[in-house]
Scaffold this motif. Sequence first.
Motif, PDB file in Angstrom:
ATOM      1  N   ALA A 129      -0.889   0.998  28.842  1.00 15.02           N
ATOM      2  CA  ALA A 129       0.230   1.110  27.904  1.00 15.02           C
ATOM      3  C   ALA A 129      -0.254   1.147  26.463  1.00 15.02           C
ATOM      4  CB  ALA A 129       1.199  -0.053  28.109  1.00 15.02           C
ATOM      5  N   SER A 130      -1.389   0.514  26.166  1.00 18.44           N
ATOM      6  CA  SER A 130      -1.895   0.479  24.793  1.00 18.44           C
ATOM      7  C   SER A 130      -2.670   1.735  24.428  1.00 18.44           C
ATOM      8  CB  SER A 130      -2.786  -0.749  24.594  1.00 18.44           C
ATOM      9  OG  SER A 130      -3.903  -0.711  25.457  1.00 18.44           O
ATOM     10  N   THR A 131      -2.799   2.697  25.343  1.00 15.85           N
ATOM     11  CA  THR A 131      -3.457   3.970  25.037  1.00 15.85           C
ATOM     12  C   THR A 131      -2.460   4.876  24.325  1.00 15.85           C
ATOM     13  OG1 THR A 131      -4.831   3.770  27.019  1.00 15.85           O
ATOM     14  CG2 THR A 131      -4.707   5.933  25.983  1.00 15.85           C
ATOM     15  N   ILE A 132      -2.665   5.088  23.047  1.00 10.02           N
ATOM     16  CA  ILE A 132      -1.711   5.851  22.239  1.00 10.02           C
ATOM     17  C   ILE A 132      -2.162   7.296  22.098  1.00 10.02           C
ATOM     18  CG2 ILE A 132      -0.890   3.847  20.969  1.00 10.02           C
ATOM     19  CD1 ILE A 132      -2.813   4.702  18.702  1.00 10.02           C
ATOM     20  N   GLY A 133      -1.229   8.162  21.725  1.00 11.84           N
ATOM     21  CA  GLY A 133      -1.524   9.567  21.511  1.00 11.84           C
ATOM     22  C   GLY A 133      -0.415  10.433  22.049  1.00 11.84           C
ATOM     23  N   PRO A 134      -0.420  11.714  21.695  1.00 11.66           N
ATOM     24  CA  PRO A 134       0.679  12.594  22.079  1.00 11.66           C
ATOM     25  C   PRO A 134       0.631  13.043  23.522  1.00 11.66           C
ATOM     26  CG  PRO A 134      -0.996  13.860  20.959  1.00 11.66           C
ATOM     27  CD  PRO A 134      -1.443  12.427  20.905  1.00 11.66           C
ATOM     28  N   ASP A 135      -0.558  12.908  24.148  1.00  5.91           N
ATOM     29  CA  ASP A 135      -0.753  13.632  25.400  1.00  5.91           C
ATOM     30  C   ASP A 135      -1.793  12.957  26.292  1.00  5.91           C
ATOM     31  OD1 ASP A 135      -0.326  15.674  27.129  1.00  5.91           O
ATOM     32  OD2 ASP A 135      -1.414  17.188  26.006  1.00  5.91           O
ATOM     33  N   PRO A 136      -1.700  11.623  26.526  1.00  7.14           N
ATOM     34  CA  PRO A 136      -2.778  10.956  27.251  1.00  7.14           C
ATOM     35  C   PRO A 136      -2.686  11.073  28.762  1.00  7.14           C
ATOM     36  CG  PRO A 136      -1.153   9.346  26.600  1.00  7.14           C
ATOM     37  CD  PRO A 136      -0.683  10.669  26.052  1.00  7.14           C
ATOM     38  N   PHE A 137      -1.705  11.856  29.284  1.00  8.49           N
ATOM     39  CA  PHE A 137      -1.547  11.825  30.739  1.00  8.49           C
ATOM     40  C   PHE A 137      -2.738  12.414  31.478  1.00  8.49           C
ATOM     41  CE2 PHE A 137      -0.504  16.255  31.009  1.00  8.49           C
ATOM     42  CZ  PHE A 137       0.364  16.544  29.981  1.00  8.49           C
ATOM     43  N   GLY A 138      -3.513  13.307  30.836  1.00  9.00           N
ATOM     44  CA  GLY A 138      -4.717  13.796  31.479  1.00  9.00           C
ATOM     45  C   GLY A 138      -5.896  12.862  31.292  1.00  9.00           C
ATOM     46  N   ALA A 152       3.393  -2.633  24.827  1.00 11.69           N
ATOM     47  CA  ALA A 152       3.040  -4.023  25.133  1.00 11.69           C
ATOM     48  C   ALA A 152       2.420  -4.057  26.519  1.00 11.69           C
ATOM     49  CB  ALA A 152       4.258  -4.939  25.077  1.00 11.69           C
ATOM     50  N   GLU A 153       1.335  -4.822  26.656  1.00 17.77           N
ATOM     51  CA  GLU A 153       0.720  -5.020  27.958  1.00 17.77           C
ATOM     52  C   GLU A 153       0.096  -6.415  28.001  1.00 17.77           C
ATOM     53  OE1 GLU A 153      -2.154  -1.801  28.001  1.00 17.77           O
ATOM     54  OE2 GLU A 153      -3.792  -3.216  27.633  1.00 17.77           O
ATOM     55  N   TYR A 154      -0.041  -6.919  29.199  1.00 18.29           N
ATOM     56  CA  TYR A 154      -0.641  -8.245  29.333  1.00 18.29           C
ATOM     57  C   TYR A 154      -1.705  -8.207  30.429  1.00 18.29           C
ATOM     58  CZ  TYR A 154      -1.206 -13.251  29.098  1.00 18.29           C
ATOM     59  OH  TYR A 154      -1.733 -14.508  28.893  1.00 18.29           O
ATOM     60  N   SER A 204      -2.995  -6.315  35.107  1.00 18.06           N
ATOM     61  CA  SER A 204      -2.528  -5.864  33.786  1.00 18.06           C
ATOM     62  C   SER A 204      -1.351  -4.910  33.907  1.00 18.06           C
ATOM     63  CB  SER A 204      -3.672  -5.167  33.035  1.00 18.06           C
ATOM     64  OG  SER A 204      -4.789  -6.004  32.927  1.00 18.06           O
ATOM     65  N   PRO A 205      -0.115  -5.412  33.795  1.00 18.95           N
ATOM     66  CA  PRO A 205       1.045  -4.528  33.680  1.00 18.95           C
ATOM     67  C   PRO A 205       1.313  -4.205  32.208  1.00 18.95           C
ATOM     68  CG  PRO A 205       1.781  -6.773  33.942  1.00 18.95           C
ATOM     69  CD  PRO A 205       0.267  -6.818  33.950  1.00 18.95           C
ATOM     70  N   GLY A 206       1.969  -3.075  31.957  1.00 18.22           N
ATOM     71  CA  GLY A 206       2.305  -2.723  30.591  1.00 18.22           C
ATOM     72  C   GLY A 206       3.321  -1.601  30.542  1.00 18.22           C
ATOM     73  N   VAL A 207       3.904  -1.405  29.369  1.00 15.73           N
ATOM     74  CA  VAL A 207       4.866  -0.322  29.194  1.00 15.73           C
ATOM     75  C   VAL A 207       4.791   0.172  27.756  1.00 15.73           C
ATOM     76  CG1 VAL A 207       6.785  -1.832  28.536  1.00 15.73           C
ATOM     77  CG2 VAL A 207       7.253   0.414  29.577  1.00 15.73           C
ATOM     78  N   LYS A 208       5.001   1.468  27.604  1.00 22.05           N
ATOM     79  CA  LYS A 208       4.998   2.116  26.293  1.00 22.05           C
ATOM     80  C   LYS A 208       6.252   2.962  26.182  1.00 22.05           C
ATOM     81  CE  LYS A 208       1.976   5.348  26.007  1.00 22.05           C
ATOM     82  NZ  LYS A 208       0.610   5.891  25.979  1.00 22.05           N
TER      83      LYS A 208
END
Length: 979
Positions: free
Chosen positions: A242-251, A593-595, A606-610
């Motif tokens: 979830a903490s991986t930011i950017g416009p297009d991280p699905f790949g 947020a992720e923990y 480690s669950p998380g959501v963005k």
Amino acid sequence: MTQLFTSRRIFAFLLVALLQFITMGLHAQAANASLSGTIVDGSGGAISSAEVIATNLGTGATKSVYTDTVGHYTVDSLPAGTYTVDASAIGFTMNTKSGIVLAAGQSQQVGLVLSIGTVVQEVTVNGGIESLAAESAPSGGFVEERSARSLVSNNYIENFTSPIADYGEIVQIVPGAFTVSADGVGLGQSKTYFRGFADGSYDIDFDGIPFFDTNSPSHHSWAFFPAQWDGGVDFDRSPGTASTIGPDPFGGTIHLLSKPLTTEQGLRSEVSWGTWNTQLYDFSYNSGLFGLLNSGKKMNLWADFHQMSSNGFQTQNYNQRDGGSLMFQYQLSPKTVLTGFAGVIQLTTNAPSISSSRCMLYGNSPTGAYTCGATSTYNGAAVNLTSNGLLPYTNSGIKFLLTAPNAADPANWFSTKYNNYHIPTDFEYVGLKKDFGKGWYLDFKGYTYNYDNAELYSNPTPQTDVSQAAAAANPSLVPGAIVVTTGTTAAPKTAAYYDGVAIASCNNTGLTTTYNTTAFPCGVDKYNSYRKYGETAMLTQTSSVGVLRTGLWYEWARTDRHQYPTDPTNNWADQALPNFSEQFWTNSFQPFAEYEFHATPKLNISPGVKFFSYSLDILHHADNGAIVGPLVSGCEANTTTGAANDNSPCSATVSDKGTFTAFVPSFDINYRIQSNWSIYVQAATGAAAPPSSVYDYSHTVSTTNPTPGLAVAPKLQKSTTYQGGTVYKAQRITFDMDAFMVRFQNSYSSVVDTTAGDPLYGQSIYYLQPSSTTRGIEFESTAVLVKGLNLYLNGTAGNSYYRGNFNVNAGSGNASAPAIYEAVPAGLWVANTPTDTEMQGLTYSDHGFDLGIFNHRIGEQRVDNKSYHNQSIVAPFSMVNTFVNYTVKSHSWVDGTKIRLSANNLMNTEAVQSNKLGGKASTIYLSNGLTCSTPTVANPCDAFNTNGPTAINGQDTPTIGAGRSLSISITFGLSPKGR
């Protein structure tokens, strides 16, 4: 097959020769001892640029080195004795280990932990694990990882890549990744692929700051972050957490890391010469720790300035890059560090919009599969449209791209006179890292960057202001022109041709577009510029039960883009109406947020959501019909006389807006089987907004298009990834392996509506392609064979197929027509997805020598023909690169002086690496299987099946791997005495 066996025999011979050389070096060695290890903080995070000092208690002699980007160090050439090892870093308390006894020729591992201080690294690697193999691995994962990741070491970048490499070349060491570059390593725009994802389907960031184009999330490898600025690469082949930011991280995400700062002063200048007149001049300076006005040594400065120039592998594809970067760090307090970075690039090149065809590269097919004739007919008999009856520059060789200016041939559109490219970029950030105590830590960066692409290029038409009538009457007015009569005796057509193309004056609006508007035929004035402002912030709280990470990424950008028909023969004078002209504004907003819950000492969950939010606001200006159209009747053709209008500077505009949001969850588990062996599983989702081009449709009201609009509303692309893997780090071997499955709603594609009478006839219709599923396995391993000699291996195998249903009316543009869905046939392979990849590497490092040889093989790939899949095949190809380096490690004032020899594509395998098909797919009707000629909404063409693959064509544009390139580099080092 013979070529493959020959390449393998040569590769085997080189390996044997290298082993023999190494064996001789080993016999010649004196019995020397060494110390090595990893320096980490209290949480196990690697500390880069830490100073490590080994002191011989018997003689008092000292030797110092600095840790690399993953916290590793090695102190070699030590005599037998008893030693003390001290480690220190900015913002950390020194730690010491005493009483280390070294026998002659012995190697010992000494790892140290520094108390928590100001710098928390973004990459934590194998904390507390002592592994010779992990320290010497060019690429590898780490036991803490929660997804398939590979860290490319700074040692690999500095010793085993070309001195002019870009990040596309650097990441080829990662399992499954491969980069296509037509003009040579680091020259021109390259494209990187992995797991079936093309550029635009994954993120790239620099020190945690995403960078990408605004019209689509793709990247310009040659315009940002050359190897001189890169201190390492952390390649995450997953949507991340979830903490991986950017416009297009699905790949996935390629995390570029800046050069590590050192605590001692150093000055380096590098000169490099190579094939194709390639030259590099690089100057770098590291201040070490210093202070001003008795403030104490709290500051550090690094600067780099370089110029690279090359003629390139392709003819006349000249490149020049001038770059400079600056990083400054200031310790405001024992627990607060301020960092600033600025980088500027200026690119100048001749890269054209035109690509070299198969005919130009290879000439006529020896088997008759295609021809390169430039002919027409007169009374049924063939007549030549060129002096030799062949298309221009047929059989000019695999290097052909452009020609030098020639006063005797001024109309040649392949001349560099009519093709030039200028790109300045800049990238800046200010970062603040603050330790609040009790486990709370803030990492904040504010940033801005700019891309400014100005390009002038020719269309494939004669570059002349001579009219057709004048040229036909006197062809000598256009050198190289001929007059040809075609048609029949009853209806002859006589015209002047140059290189097979009928002459049309560049200052005459000779191209008729939609709505009967017209355009200058000879060239294009292209401009694409954007400026971005943004911030990244992460607040971390570490406790005995886990780690909380929460934060926000926000970015605002403005973009100005246009393409104007222009007259290259008249100082590039632009036409009033553009092909398109637009401004748009984008906003990206991603709180997360992720923990990381430490359920047991060995188990982390480690669950998380963005929250993904992206908005786009486009302002289109009236154009000549290429995109949105003239918008108002005053810019259209005269409805009474039909006369074209090409000079009305229409002020009409129209806007489009879109907002795209989604919640993106992630979940992963890491379990330590042993301290040096872990397994992990991950389930993660990704999302990406559509490109701005989905709004590129006709907005002009007409009798055939009374209510302009999109047939299908744009929507988010999404992916879901499931993967699991293991990471093992023993003393002399590492082994990382993962298996994955990715379900991907593929990127947007487009077709031209060819159905007469449809509202969007002649326009590009954008649509989501069918979903796809990619499955595969990946591994990489490093083994220490003997001291200094390491074997690196990686490999992948998998498949990637389209699946689901597809609306075959998507291309018609007729929103009112009933949808006709067709199931995707089995076995349609996603383009640019190799069946397998392999890398073998052998490196030797000792006594200042760093030697390496790497073989990279890419398996078979499929090629699409617009919306039709599996229309051709790119055969497997291999590349062998070799490197020889010698670095002075005398701990004197010339410490770091280096000689570097490299050979890229040693076997000179000029293989096809990708291909764009020039022929048309042999389409069939969906209903009866007959050849599809005039499709209708009621009887559309089959969306998937064709009458076999697309035939090889002389107008295909294959990308050829650049030939062998050699370089020699000399780096002059200047350091304080006694280091």
